[in-house]
Design a protein around this motif. Structure first.
Motif: not given
Length: 157
Positions: A1-10
């Motif tokens: 997992m590389n991106y936030c599950g809530d906002c999509g940020s790194l």
């Protein structure tokens, strides 16, 4: 997992505490869940058990069937499927014996299932080099293994 599950940020790596990665923007945490694996103790009505062996095992040492649980599959369904794939035998689930973590593979969560043979033809399948149904013998199993733990549980029931 590389991106936030809530906002999509790194996500950033973070090994402080239990979280493995943390969002750079909103502080959402990803915990790197363990991988569910089924490990199956297979007995017969004749008080024998199923042994499986791979070439890389120590000489004269055996184990029990194990394998990853597929998406949308219960541990019990995976147990029956894995036994069929590795040994050609059909089984029915007797009991779910709970979970255990291996010292050698701490990222795997092993779900222990006891099954009994009720059909099929014994033959080594995709993840087994050798298979055998034989009298119960703790000396055949790798000392300290989950397979040995399960056999001792079976004998003490």
């Amino acid at each position: 997992m590389n991106y936030c599950g809530d906002c999509g940020s790194l996500l950033n790596e973070n090994y402080n505490g239990n979280a493995k990665k943390v969002c750079t923007k909103c502080n959402w945490k990803w915990y790197d869940p363990p991988v569910p694996v089924v490990i199956v103790f297979v007995s017969t009505q004749n008080n024998e058990m199923l042994y499986v062996r791979q070439k890389w095992f120590p000489e004269n040492k055996w184990a029990t069937v194990s394998g990853f649980i597929d998406k949308h599959e219960s541990a019990e369904e995976a147990a029956v499927r894995e036994v069929r794939e590795e040994t050609g035998l059909e089984t029915r689930v007797i009991e779910n014996w709970g979970t255990i973590i291996s010292k050698n593979r701490p990222n795997d969560l092993y779900i222990m299932v006891h099954c009994e043979v009720n059909g099929g033809k014994l033959q080594a399948g995709d993840d087994a080099d050798e298979v055998d149904v034989a009298p119960i013998d703790t000396q055949r199993l790798i000392e300290g293994s989950i397979a040995e733990h399960m056999l001792l549980k079976f004998l003490n029931n």
